[in-house]
Write an enzyme that holds these catalytic residues in place. Structure first.
Site, PDB file in Angstrom:
ATOM      1  N   SER A  84      -2.712  -2.130  -5.199  1.00  0.00           N
ATOM      2  CA  SER A  84      -2.753  -0.976  -4.544  1.00  0.00           C
ATOM      3  C   SER A  84      -1.146  -0.316  -4.452  1.00  0.00           C
ATOM      4  O   SER A  84      -0.244  -1.363  -4.978  1.00  0.00           O
ATOM      5  CB  SER A  84      -3.001  -0.996  -3.218  1.00  0.00           C
ATOM      6  OG  SER A  84      -2.393  -1.698  -2.220  1.00  0.00           O
ATOM      7  N   LYS A  85      -0.741   0.594  -3.851  1.00  0.00           N
ATOM      8  CA  LYS A  85       0.491   0.766  -3.850  1.00  0.00           C
ATOM      9  C   LYS A  85       1.701  -0.381  -3.123  1.00  0.00           C
ATOM     10  O   LYS A  85       2.751  -0.243  -3.463  1.00  0.00           O
ATOM     11  CB  LYS A  85       0.862   2.084  -2.838  1.00  0.00           C
ATOM     12  CG  LYS A  85       0.489   3.450  -3.722  1.00  0.00           C
ATOM     13  CD  LYS A  85       1.330   4.786  -3.268  1.00  0.00           C
ATOM     14  CE  LYS A  85       1.078   5.781  -3.930  1.00  0.00           C
ATOM     15  NZ  LYS A  85       0.020   6.550  -3.325  1.00  0.00           N
ATOM     16  N   ARG A  86       0.958  -0.976  -2.097  1.00  0.00           N
ATOM     17  CA  ARG A  86       1.752  -1.998  -1.698  1.00  0.00           C
ATOM     18  C   ARG A  86       2.455  -3.073  -2.683  1.00  0.00           C
ATOM     19  O   ARG A  86       3.419  -3.710  -2.569  1.00  0.00           O
ATOM     20  CB  ARG A  86       0.799  -2.932  -0.563  1.00  0.00           C
ATOM     21  CG  ARG A  86       0.579  -2.281   0.725  1.00  0.00           C
ATOM     22  CD  ARG A  86      -0.292  -3.258   1.731  1.00  0.00           C
ATOM     23  NE  ARG A  86      -1.653  -3.635   0.982  1.00  0.00           N
ATOM     24  CZ  ARG A  86      -1.920  -4.922   0.500  1.00  0.00           C
ATOM     25  NH1 ARG A  86      -1.147  -5.790   0.946  1.00  0.00           N
ATOM     26  NH2 ARG A  86      -3.122  -5.329  -0.059  1.00  0.00           N
ATOM     27  N   HIS A  87       1.595  -3.153  -3.983  1.00  0.00           N
ATOM     28  CA  HIS A  87       2.139  -4.057  -4.723  1.00  0.00           C
ATOM     29  C   HIS A  87       2.912  -3.477  -5.748  1.00  0.00           C
ATOM     30  O   HIS A  87       3.622  -4.178  -6.759  1.00  0.00           O
ATOM     31  CB  HIS A  87       1.004  -4.511  -5.420  1.00  0.00           C
ATOM     32  CG  HIS A  87      -0.093  -5.401  -4.548  1.00  0.00           C
ATOM     33  ND1 HIS A  87      -1.238  -4.785  -4.197  1.00  0.00           N
ATOM     34  CD2 HIS A  87      -0.263  -6.594  -4.116  1.00  0.00           C
ATOM     35  CE1 HIS A  87      -2.104  -5.331  -3.592  1.00  0.00           C
ATOM     36  NE2 HIS A  87      -1.304  -6.417  -3.343  1.00  0.00           N
ATOM     37  N   GLY A  88       3.515  -2.369  -5.538  1.00  0.00           N
ATOM     38  CA  GLY A  88       4.233  -1.636  -6.614  1.00  0.00           C
ATOM     39  C   GLY A  88       3.614  -0.230  -6.917  1.00  0.00           C
ATOM     40  O   GLY A  88       2.600   0.092  -6.463  1.00  0.00           O
TER      41      GLY A  88
END
Ligand code: GLU
Ligand code: ZN
Length: 483
Positions: free
Chosen positions: A253-257
Site C-alpha cells: 500500500s502507499k505506506r510502502h512507497g
C-alpha cells in the site's frame, strides 16, 4: 494450438498501480513471446468511479513502460468496441439467451428485501446468499411486478452440487463448490452488466486464450467458469499471479512507497528499470541474473516460472536497479532526466548543466536524487558535523585554504581541470598531500567529507559561492582571511 490472445482489462477508476502494471507486463510478455495479440480493454462499468483521466493515466503508464497493445481502445481491432460501456447491447443479448434457456432469470427483490433476508441468514449463522426466491416466479407474478414498475435485475441460476475445478497455471488445481455461490447478478436493473458477466462475455467474444491476472480474482473465477459452462463456451487458461506485499509482509500500500506507475515516472525512475523490477515480482529467471531488457524478458518469460508465493516489493532493489540503468545512460539523457528537478539558475547554462550531469551521474539512483546534491554547490555552506569540525582544526588548514583561494581566484576561469591543477600546486608548495590536502578544501567548500569529485563541484559552484563559503569557513575557524 490457436494463436495466443491475452488482455489487460483494467477498470479506469484510478491511476495504474504497480500490481496492475505487473499483470499487464506478464500478459504482454506472454503474447510477445508467442507472437500473439495483447488487447487493452476498459472495464468501465462502474460509472461513478470511472473517469477519463484514469483511462488516460493507464494508457500513458503502459506506453511509458513500453507495453504496447496491438488491439483495443484507441488502436481498434476486429472485436471493437473495447470499452464495456459501449458494449451494453451485447451483454443484453447474452443475458436474454440465458433467460430463454432457463439458466438465468429476472429478480424483482428490492434492496430492503435482500437485506432482510441477509440479516435472517446471519442470525441463523448461515453464510448470506440470495435465496433464489424469484427463480420460479410464474408469468403472472412477473407481470404483476412489471405492472408495479419494478425494474428487475437478471440473476444467474447457479446449478447446485457441482465441483468447479480451476486448473490454474500458477496455483495448480483449485476446487470450489457451486453450492457456495448464491444466484449472482448478471445484469443490474439499469441494464449495466456486473463484472463477472461482462468479463466472461468479452473474453469469449474477443477470443482470449489466456487470462493472467491478480490472485484476488481467483475467488471470482468459479462464477466465471459456471458462466462458460452454461453458455457452452470454451474456457481460457487461467493464471493467477500472487499478491505483492510490502517489506513488512502486509499487502502493498502507499505506506510502502508509491503505488502508481506515474508516481515513479515523476520521481525520475526509468521505465526500463521499472519493467525489469516488475518482471522479477513473481517471475524467476532460469539463470541467476538481475538485469533484463524488454527483449530478454520476452525471450525468457514463462508462466511456469511464476511463483505462487507472494512477491515482496523491495524499494531498495528498485532503486538499485534504476541506478544500474541510469549509470549506463548517455550524458544527454542524464541532462534531460535531471532538468525537471533543477531550478532555472542551473538549467540556463548548457555547459554547467552538462558538467552537473557528468559529475552526478554515478551518484544518482533516480533523477530526482539530484535535488539532494544541490546543497553541495548552492546556497549557504552546510553546518559541519563534529568530524568535519575536527579535521578543520588541523594545523595546515588556514595556510592551505588561503593559498588555494588566492591562486584560484586569480584565474580567469574555474574549470575542473584548473581547480585540480591549483589544488595540486598548493599541496606541492606546502608539502601537504592526500586527505590532508583535499579534505579541508572539500569541507570548506561543501561542508561535507564525502561526495562527487571536488574539482568538479567547485567548478560547478562558481567563484561567488566558493568565495562566500570559504569566507564562512574562515569565520567558523576564527581566522582572518587574506585573499
Ligand atoms: N476489471 C478487472 C480489474 O481491474 C479485471 C479483472 C480481470 O482481469 O478479470 O480488476
Ligand atoms: Zn428476487
Amino acid at each position: 494450438m490457436s494463436k495466443i490472445r491475452v488482455r489487460f482489462a483494467p477498470s479506469p477508476t484510478g491511476p495504474l498501480h504497480i500490481g496492475g502494471a505487473r499483470s499487464a507486463l506478464f500478459n504482454y510478455l506472454l503474447a510477445a513471446k508467442a507472437g500473439g495479440d495483447f488487447i487493452l480493454r476498459m472495464e468501465d462499468t462502474d460509472r461513478e468511479r470511472s473517469t477519463p483521466e484514469s483511462e488516460e493515466n493507464i494508457k500513458d503508464s503502459l506506453r511509458w513502460l513500453g507495453i504496447q497493445w496491438n488491439e483495443g481502445i484507441d488502436v481498434g481491432g476486429p472485436y471493437a468496441p473495447y470499452r464495456q460501456m459501449e458494449r451494453l447491447d451485447t451483454y443484453q443479448k447474452v443475458a436474454e439467451q440465458l433467460i430463454a434457456e432457463g439458466k438465468a432469470y429476472y429478480c424483482y427483490c428490492s434492496e430492503a428485501e435482500i437485506e432482510e433476508e441477509r440479516q435472517a441468514q446471519l442470525a441463523k449463522g448461515e453464510t448470506p446468499r440470495y435465496s433464489g426466491r424469484c427463480r420460479h416466479l410464474t408469468a403472472e407474478e412477473r407481470a404483476e411486478k412489471e405492472a408495479q414498475g419494478i425494474k428487475p435485475v437478471v440473476r444467474f441460476a447457479v446449478p447446485p452440487g457441482q465441483d468447479i475445478v480451476i486448473e490454474d497455471q500458477v496455483r495448480g488445481r483449485v476446487v470450489f463448490q457451486s453450492d457456495g455461490e448464491g444466484d449472482f447478478i448478471l445484469m443490474k436493473s439499469d441494464g449495466i452488466p456486473t463484472y463477472h458477466f461482462a468479463v466472461v462475455v468479452d473474453d469469449h467474444l474477443m477470443q482470449i486464450t489466456h487470462i493472467v491476472r491478480a490472485e484476488e480474482h481467483l475467488s471470482n473465477t468459479p462464477r466465471q467458469l459456471l458462466l462458460y459452462e452454461a453458455l457452452g463456451w470454451e474456457k481460457p487458461v487461467f493464471a493467477h499471479v500472487s499478491l505483492i506485499l510490502g517489506k513488512d509482509r502486509s499487502k502493498m500500500s502507499k505506506r510502502h512507497g508509491s503505488v502508481s506507475v506515474t508516481n515513479y515516472r515523476d520521481q525520475g525512475y526509468l521505465p526500463q528499470a521499472l519493467v525489469n523490477f516488475l518482471a522479477l515480482l513473481g517471475w524467476a529467471p532460469e539463470e541467476k541474473k538481475e538485469l533484463f531488457t524488454m527483449e530478454e524478458l520476452i525471450a525468457e518469460f514463462s508462466l511456469s516460472r511464476v511463483s505462487k508465493s507472494p512477491a515482496v516489493f523491495d524499494l531498495d532493489k528498485l532503486k538499485w536497479l534504476n541506478g544500474q540503468y541510469l549509470h549506463q545512460l548517455d550524458l544527454d539523457q542524464v541532462v534531460a532526466g535531471i532538468t525537471p528537478y533543477l531550478d532555472d539558475s542551473m538549467t540556463q547554462n548548457t555547459a554547467s548543466l552538462q558538467l552537473l550531469a557528468a559529475t552526478l551521474q554515478n551518484h544518482l539512483l533516480c533523477f530526482s536524487d539530484v535535488k539532494e546534491f544541490m546543497p553541495l554547490i548552492q546556497g549557504e555552506l552546510p553546518q559541519w558535523d563534529a568530524e568535519c569540525a575536527a579535521i578543520m582544526q588541523k594545523e595546515q588548514v588556514p595556510g592551505l585554504l588561503c593559498l588555494f583561494a588566492k591562486s584560484l581566484f586569480a584565474l580567469p576561469e574555474m574549470t575542473p581541470e584548473e581547480v585540480k591543477k591549483t589544488l595540486k600546486a598548493c599541496g606541492k608548495e606546502l608539502g601537504v598531500k592526500g586527505a590532508d590536502l583535499f579534505m579541508p578544501v572539500r569541507i570548506a567548500a561543501t561542508g561535507m567529507q564525502h561526495g562527487p569529485d571536488i574539482d568538479k563541484l567547485i567548478a560547478l559552484m562558481g567563484k561567488n559561492v566558493l568565495d562566500q563559503r570559504l569566507t564562512e569557513s574562515f569565520a567558523r575557524l576564527q581566522i582572518i582571511k587574506s585573499w
